[in-house]
Write a protein that holds these residues in place. Structure first.
Motif, PDB file in Angstrom:
ATOM      1  N   UNK A 122       0.834  -1.204   0.000  1.00 56.76           N
ATOM      2  CA  UNK A 122       0.000   0.000   0.000  1.00 56.76           C
ATOM      3  C   UNK A 122       0.868   1.253   0.000  1.00 56.76           C
ATOM      4  N   UNK A 123       1.914   1.258   0.799  1.00 57.38           N
ATOM      5  CA  UNK A 123       2.775   2.439   0.890  1.00 57.38           C
ATOM      6  C   UNK A 123       3.472   2.739  -0.432  1.00 57.38           C
ATOM      7  N   UNK A 124       3.666   1.720  -1.259  1.00 56.48           N
ATOM      8  CA  UNK A 124       4.273   1.947  -2.576  1.00 56.48           C
ATOM      9  C   UNK A 124       3.354   2.754  -3.487  1.00 56.48           C
ATOM     10  N   UNK A 125       2.053   2.752  -3.194  1.00 55.26           N
ATOM     11  CA  UNK A 125       1.109   3.514  -4.008  1.00 55.26           C
ATOM     12  C   UNK A 125       1.499   4.991  -4.073  1.00 55.26           C
ATOM     13  N   UNK A 126       1.976   5.523  -2.964  1.00 54.96           N
ATOM     14  CA  UNK A 126       2.345   6.933  -2.922  1.00 54.96           C
ATOM     15  C   UNK A 126       3.529   7.222  -3.834  1.00 54.96           C
ATOM     16  N   UNK A 127       4.458   6.287  -3.898  1.00 47.71           N
ATOM     17  CA  UNK A 127       5.644   6.449  -4.743  1.00 47.71           C
ATOM     18  C   UNK A 127       5.279   6.321  -6.221  1.00 47.71           C
ATOM     19  N   UNK A 128       4.275   5.494  -6.515  1.00 46.50           N
ATOM     20  CA  UNK A 128       3.912   5.189  -7.899  1.00 46.50           C
ATOM     21  C   UNK A 128       2.774   6.058  -8.427  1.00 46.50           C
ATOM     22  N   UNK A 129       2.402   7.083  -7.672  1.00 44.43           N
ATOM     23  CA  UNK A 129       1.251   7.903  -8.041  1.00 44.43           C
ATOM     24  C   UNK A 129       1.361   8.500  -9.434  1.00 44.43           C
ATOM     25  N   UNK A 130       2.578   8.774  -9.895  1.00 39.99           N
ATOM     26  CA  UNK A 130       2.784   9.389 -11.206  1.00 39.99           C
ATOM     27  C   UNK A 130       3.102   8.365 -12.291  1.00 39.99           C
ATOM     28  N   UNK A 131       3.000   7.091 -11.947  1.00 38.77           N
ATOM     29  CA  UNK A 131       3.285   6.031 -12.908  1.00 38.77           C
ATOM     30  C   UNK A 131       2.065   5.105 -12.987  1.00 38.77           C
ATOM     31  N   UNK A 132       1.053   5.462 -13.797  1.00 38.92           N
ATOM     32  CA  UNK A 132      -0.224   4.727 -13.824  1.00 38.92           C
ATOM     33  C   UNK A 132      -0.081   3.230 -14.056  1.00 38.92           C
ATOM     34  N   UNK A 133       0.797   2.834 -14.975  1.00 39.88           N
ATOM     35  CA  UNK A 133       0.925   1.410 -15.293  1.00 39.88           C
ATOM     36  C   UNK A 133       1.432   0.614 -14.100  1.00 39.88           C
ATOM     37  N   UNK A 134       2.462   1.126 -13.433  1.00 37.86           N
ATOM     38  CA  UNK A 134       2.995   0.426 -12.264  1.00 37.86           C
ATOM     39  C   UNK A 134       2.029   0.519 -11.088  1.00 37.86           C
ATOM     40  N   UNK A 135       1.267   1.599 -11.006  1.00 36.02           N
ATOM     41  CA  UNK A 135       0.273   1.744  -9.943  1.00 36.02           C
ATOM     42  C   UNK A 135      -0.813   0.680 -10.081  1.00 36.02           C
ATOM     43  N   UNK A 136      -1.269   0.460 -11.308  1.00 36.08           N
ATOM     44  CA  UNK A 136      -2.276  -0.572 -11.557  1.00 36.08           C
ATOM     45  C   UNK A 136      -1.722  -1.947 -11.193  1.00 36.08           C
ATOM     46  N   UNK A 137      -0.472  -2.198 -11.566  1.00 37.50           N
ATOM     47  CA  UNK A 137       0.167  -3.477 -11.246  1.00 37.50           C
ATOM     48  C   UNK A 137       0.288  -3.657  -9.738  1.00 37.50           C
ATOM     49  N   UNK A 138       0.626  -2.582  -9.027  1.00 40.28           N
ATOM     50  CA  UNK A 138       0.759  -2.659  -7.575  1.00 40.28           C
ATOM     51  C   UNK A 138      -0.596  -2.887  -6.912  1.00 40.28           C
ATOM     52  N   UNK A 139      -1.636  -2.279  -7.475  1.00 43.51           N
ATOM     53  CA  UNK A 139      -2.998  -2.482  -6.964  1.00 43.51           C
ATOM     54  C   UNK A 139      -3.413  -3.939  -7.119  1.00 43.51           C
TER      55      UNK A 139
END
Length: 227
Positions: A122-139
């Motif tokens: 979950x905390x990685x979401x903040x780091x990936x906020x500007x990277x939609x593709x990686x954010x979706x993968x992290x979700x």
């Protein structure tokens, strides 16, 4: 026809039976959006694209049909399933029930290490906020990890099947402005409920999370239908 970059054989798939290889490649193409909902699926063209005969392609299409990713329409033949409003609703109803159950079970059965891993994700979401593709993968990783934390093999299998059908929905709701932040806050609240070992609270938060995702999904669906 499949994109040319999907037609080549993958070393990891080279030893698979031909029908399994065709199934995996077609399913991946559907989930990635390369074969969009409504796309006609002609055995001859698919076989040529995959470098296979028609028989394994036919077997793969039959398997995909049984999973709901492909439908055989009268007078139109095989095509990638198109979801209507009622089908979208049905998917989210089931997702709410299953995700809420997984959250409640995780509050009871997840190890401290597993819950700590969920917090890290979950905390990685903040780091990936500007990277939609990686954010979706992290979700996706968060939800898959939560499902495993339930420690129920039958629930896990059912959730995997459901999420394969979710691929038909298209772009992630995280693409909607403000949704990424809302999702982060909902995920963090869920992790805190797991840390407190509170199954009732975890279930309620998971339900609200899916309900919010459904609202955003419905607005996206309406927008796309109006184009």
């Amino acid at each position: 026809m499949l994109p040319s970059d999907l037609a080549g054989s993958d070393d990891s798939q080279a030893s698979l039976p031909r029908s399994e290889r065709a199934y995996q490649q077609l399913r991946s193409a559907i989930q990635a959006g390369h074969l969009a909902p409504g796309t006609r699926l002609r055995e001859v063209e698919l076989a040529e694209s995959l470098g296979l005969s028609r028989t394994p392609v036919r077997e793969a299409l039959s398997r995909l049909e049984s999973e709901g990713l492909v439908v055989n329409e009268p007078n139109r033949g095989m095509m990638v399933t198109q979801l209507d409003a009622s089908m979208v609703s049905e998917l989210y109803v089931m997702r709410e029930v299953l995700e809420a159950t997984a959250a409640a079970l995780a509050a009871r059965h997840a190890t401290d290490v597993e819950i700590s891993l969920l917090r890290d994700i979950v905390e990685r979401d903040l780091v990936l906020a500007e990277d939609p593709e990686r954010l979706v993968s992290n979700n996706r990783l968060f939800h898959e990890t939560l499902h495993r934390c339930a420690h129920n093999r039958y629930l896990l299998k059912t959730l995997r099947t459901l999420h394969e059908s979710m691929a038909l929905l298209g772009r992630s709701t995280l693409a909607v402005p403000g949704r990424a932040r809302g999702s982060y806050e909902e995920h963090m609240a869920l992790v805190e409920a797991l840390e407190a070992r509170n199954p009732t609270q975890a279930e309620q938060i998971a339900r609200r999370h899916i309900q919010q995702a459904y609202k955003v999904r419905l607005s996206l669906w309406v927008e796309e239908q109006s184009r």
